[in-house]
Design an enzyme around this catalytic site. Sequence first.
Site, PDB file in Angstrom:
ATOM      1  N   GLU A 127       0.858  -1.193   0.000  1.00  0.00           N
ATOM      2  CA  GLU A 127       0.000   0.000   0.000  1.00  0.00           C
ATOM      3  C   GLU A 127       0.887   1.233   0.000  1.00  0.00           C
ATOM      4  OE1 GLU A 127      -1.973  -0.292   3.780  1.00  0.00           O
ATOM      5  OE2 GLU A 127      -2.723  -2.304   3.377  1.00  0.00           O
ATOM      6  N   LYS A 129       2.500   4.529   1.170  1.00  0.00           N
ATOM      7  CA  LYS A 129       2.565   5.109   2.514  1.00  0.00           C
ATOM      8  C   LYS A 129       2.213   6.585   2.394  1.00  0.00           C
ATOM      9  CE  LYS A 129       5.343   5.134   6.694  1.00  0.00           C
ATOM     10  NZ  LYS A 129       5.292   6.539   7.067  1.00  0.00           N
ATOM     11  N   TYR A 238      -6.897   2.185   6.005  1.00  0.00           N
ATOM     12  CA  TYR A 238      -6.019   1.030   5.766  1.00  0.00           C
ATOM     13  C   TYR A 238      -5.825   0.130   6.994  1.00  0.00           C
ATOM     14  CZ  TYR A 238      -2.723   4.431   7.760  1.00  0.00           C
ATOM     15  OH  TYR A 238      -2.122   5.351   8.559  1.00  0.00           O
ATOM     16  N   LYS A 326      10.781   2.945   2.493  1.00  0.00           N
ATOM     17  CA  LYS A 326      10.773   4.389   2.253  1.00  0.00           C
ATOM     18  C   LYS A 326      11.435   4.727   0.912  1.00  0.00           C
ATOM     19  CE  LYS A 326       9.549   6.905   5.454  1.00  0.00           C
ATOM     20  NZ  LYS A 326      10.011   7.193   6.744  1.00  0.00           N
ATOM     21  N   CYS A 432      36.409  18.012  27.301  1.00  0.00           N
ATOM     22  CA  CYS A 432      34.969  18.211  27.182  1.00  0.00           C
ATOM     23  C   CYS A 432      34.672  19.714  27.159  1.00  0.00           C
ATOM     24  CB  CYS A 432      34.262  17.552  28.365  1.00  0.00           C
ATOM     25  SG  CYS A 432      32.520  17.970  28.456  1.00  0.00           S
ATOM     26  N   CYS A 435      32.659  20.579  30.675  1.00  0.00           N
ATOM     27  CA  CYS A 435      33.228  20.514  32.026  1.00  0.00           C
ATOM     28  C   CYS A 435      34.753  20.545  32.030  1.00  0.00           C
ATOM     29  CB  CYS A 435      32.731  19.272  32.756  1.00  0.00           C
ATOM     30  SG  CYS A 435      33.437  17.745  32.142  1.00  0.00           S
ATOM     31  N   CYS A 456      33.614  12.175  27.195  1.00  0.00           N
ATOM     32  CA  CYS A 456      34.020  13.004  28.327  1.00  0.00           C
ATOM     33  C   CYS A 456      34.174  12.085  29.535  1.00  0.00           C
ATOM     34  CB  CYS A 456      32.934  14.045  28.586  1.00  0.00           C
ATOM     35  SG  CYS A 456      32.966  14.734  30.232  1.00  0.00           S
ATOM     36  N   CYS A 462      30.362  16.355  35.102  1.00  0.00           N
ATOM     37  CA  CYS A 462      30.006  17.040  33.861  1.00  0.00           C
ATOM     38  C   CYS A 462      28.529  17.415  33.875  1.00  0.00           C
ATOM     39  CB  CYS A 462      30.308  16.141  32.664  1.00  0.00           C
ATOM     40  SG  CYS A 462      29.891  16.941  31.115  1.00  0.00           S
TER      41      CYS A 462
HETATM   42  S1  IVH Z   1      -0.142   0.663   8.903  1.00  0.00           S
HETATM   43  C1  IVH Z   1       0.534  -1.299  12.971  1.00  0.00           C
HETATM   44  N1  IVH Z   1      -0.467   1.531   6.433  1.00  0.00           N
HETATM   45  O1  IVH Z   1       2.765   5.456   8.647  1.00  0.00           O
HETATM   46  C2  IVH Z   1       0.668  -0.617  11.667  1.00  0.00           C
HETATM   47  N2  IVH Z   1       0.457   3.032   8.036  1.00  0.00           N
HETATM   48  O2  IVH Z   1       5.159   4.686  10.179  1.00  0.00           O
HETATM   49  C3  IVH Z   1      -0.088   0.658  11.571  1.00  0.00           C
HETATM   50  N3  IVH Z   1       0.929   5.278   7.166  1.00  0.00           N
HETATM   51  O3  IVH Z   1       1.458   5.912  11.868  1.00  0.00           O
HETATM   52  C4  IVH Z   1       0.219   1.478  10.400  1.00  0.00           C
HETATM   53  N4  IVH Z   1       0.210   4.916   5.113  1.00  0.00           N
HETATM   54  O4  IVH Z   1       0.420   7.263   9.942  1.00  0.00           O
HETATM   55  C5  IVH Z   1      -0.030   1.825   7.674  1.00  0.00           C
HETATM   56  N5  IVH Z   1      -0.862   2.173   4.241  1.00  0.00           N
HETATM   57  C6  IVH Z   1      -0.432   2.477   5.465  1.00  0.00           C
HETATM   58  C7  IVH Z   1       0.058   3.757   5.805  1.00  0.00           C
HETATM   59  C8  IVH Z   1       0.520   3.996   7.102  1.00  0.00           C
HETATM   60  C9  IVH Z   1       0.733   5.812   5.951  1.00  0.00           C
HETATM   61  C10 IVH Z   1       1.516   5.999   8.323  1.00  0.00           C
HETATM   62  C11 IVH Z   1       0.692   5.944   9.580  1.00  0.00           C
HETATM   63  C12 IVH Z   1       1.572   5.308  10.608  1.00  0.00           C
HETATM   64  C13 IVH Z   1       2.931   5.512  10.034  1.00  0.00           C
HETATM   65  C14 IVH Z   1       3.858   4.412  10.498  1.00  0.00           C
END
Ligand code: IVH
Length: 719
Positions: A127, A129, A238, A326, A432, A435, A456, A462
């Site tokens: 999906e 992000k 989602y 990412k 340091c 300190c 340090c 410190c």
């Molecule tokens: S699943 C337990 N699905 O990414 C898993 N998150 O880094 C819950 N996000 O807080 C998250 N698109 O705000 C999921 N397709 C997607 C997403 C998604 C964006 C964001 C969400 C989450 C963050 C996690």
Amino acid sequence: MADALIAVEDLSEEQARAELTRLAAAIAHHDALYHGKDQPEISDADYDALKRRNDAIEARFPTLVRTDSPSQRVGAAPVGIFSQVTHARPMLSLDNVFSDEDVTDFVASVYRFLGVMPDNSIAFTAEPKIDGLSMSIRYENRKLKTAATRGDGATGENVTANILTIKEIPTELPADAPDVVEVRGEVYMAKSDFLALNAQMEAEGKQTYVNPRNTAAGSLRQLDPKVTASRKLKFFAYAWGEISTMPAETQSGMVEAFKRWGFPVNPLTRRLSSVEEIIAHYREIGLQRADLDYDIDGVVYKVDRLDLQARLGFRSRSPRWATAHKFPAEQAFTKVEAIDIQVGRTGALTPVARLEPITVGGVVVTNATLHNADYIEGIGNGGERIREEGHDIRIGDTVIVQRAGDVIPQVLDIVPEKRPETAVKYEFPKTCPVCGSHAVREKNEKTGKLDSVTRCTGGFVCSAQAKEHIKHFVSRNAFDIEGLGTKQVDFFFDSEDPALQIRTAPEIFTLKKRQEGSTLTKLENIEGFGRVSVRKLFDAIDARRDIALNRFIFALGIRHVGETTAKLLARSYGSYKAFAEAMQQAAPKFGEAWNELNSIEGIGEVVAASIVEFFKEPRNLDVVSRLLEEVTPLDAEAVVAGDSPVAGKTVVFTGSLERFTRDEAKARAEGLGAKVAGSVSKKTDYVVAGPGAGSKLDKARELGVAVMTEDEWLDLIGG
Ligand code: IVH
């Protein structure tokens, strides 16, 4: 304004005084705009420049620091305008991966955990992000009841009135939807709506917004829902929290159900089985990214089958069954204006580049880490030259800065052609900067190599270490004291007033008592506090006088003891008393107590040694004993789910298991409140032995510990 400014080093005292007056007024004005309205007049970079100029002048003329100077202000951000909502199920976050190799590892780890051959039999959803804000929307009897932001994952802000203005979110669900359901997803602002809004702002001669995400966040935090309504926010569903009946058995089935119930779901979601397909899809989404009408920052992969998700379970804060892939980090060029050294809690000296402010992927960056002395030199961890041509980094250099997700930005490389003649090689300090104690690079005993970190040696002497320790102590995963943020800790630490000073953790808890002495300085009379916030602060402190054992141990700030290790220790020893006594007994680093510490799965020798060293230091023992006069660490058993037959028991798995992988067996046992140990001792309650069990089984028999088969274990824990 910029060209009228006199350089700080050229200011006369008279001019400096006038400048500080002007800056105090200007910064207060911008603060009010920033906090009060959602419409700052200047960019973050310009605001930071004002603050930095103020700091620089104060550093040159310390006697001119005004009582109302922005550097002295300790006011907390406005809190509590929205009511709090406790999430019925926590809202977790995701692990991040960046490379194809990481994706392969993620998929392999799922197969490994489940004990399945990697044969593409497990399907994953992919999906996009969405780069927005996560939201949990609760429906009871198919009517929208509350909507809450993620907050800290456990509690968020109640933004129901504002969510009701989002037309895409149904206020009522169809008859086949469950009685109780929390639908979760992302609220975002479309790029086109963001651009239109900015065009309008510009036409009206107003400051434009930085990016869609921040604008969406600001729009949701409007007290007046009419403003939110005018901002055209959108939503993709989602995930889910509490739910009374499940409409599907897979992630993709759940998303289809959301769609049937009237929620927008992302059209680019796919169900895929092989690493190759997953990576190809990621590339494809990457190509489409610029053309989408919403910002995305990666692709999320989730194991599709919910029964497998349940078996995989969670690590401390993220699921094992999902990860976020990412998009590559964003980079930009800027100049290094200075190199400062920050001293951390454990004395590590971290060099930080102060940069000419630059926007990297929508965020203004003014600082970037330079990691350590070798990194500045152009030398990697293994002694190899790093960066394209192994250049060192100098003040005045033009550099490439990279920001990836929420990670601290870093300086990647320099542009050699742009190096000015005035740039001189950076000399890493030998003492340091806070300190004055010697700063040393320790030798790694195993490899004989110098550690990359310069430390340090000042320890308690410190003030930087002591101050960072307090910040750690009050932080979210330790004592979590609301109202004691970085600024407040700085204020209390730096105060010379006995009624206000906090230099060690126990003093947090004596602050109220000291304040009650009538002749002393009253906190509420100090700018930035006020009667209500002082009362809130004292309540927040008092609320932590009883504290979970794992938080208490984590808060002590023992080197190498993070949250996970603190949990292991709390579970293994049960009470603070038992833990501290065992650590005293383990001090010689041999014998029963030492062996027991080392037998805890997940605790290695370096960690064990560090804990034992902590308890040898009289200053630590003094702080802990003063602390224990004020707070009570709760026994760990009390926090563990108590109704499982194995809660509080110690189990050792040995030999090969047939129904589970080791990791899964361990995770299940721990989920039921058992401790899993790596070796057998008198304290072991059960040894679960599979085929091929050897010395551990012999030891169990010798000590008379209960031995069982994997099936017997399953019967015991209920299948
Ligand atoms: S699943 C337990 N699905 O990414 C898993 N998150 O880094 C819950 N996000 O807080 C998250 N698109 O705000 C999921 N397709 C997607 C997403 C998604 C964006 C964001 C969400 C989450 C963050 C996690």
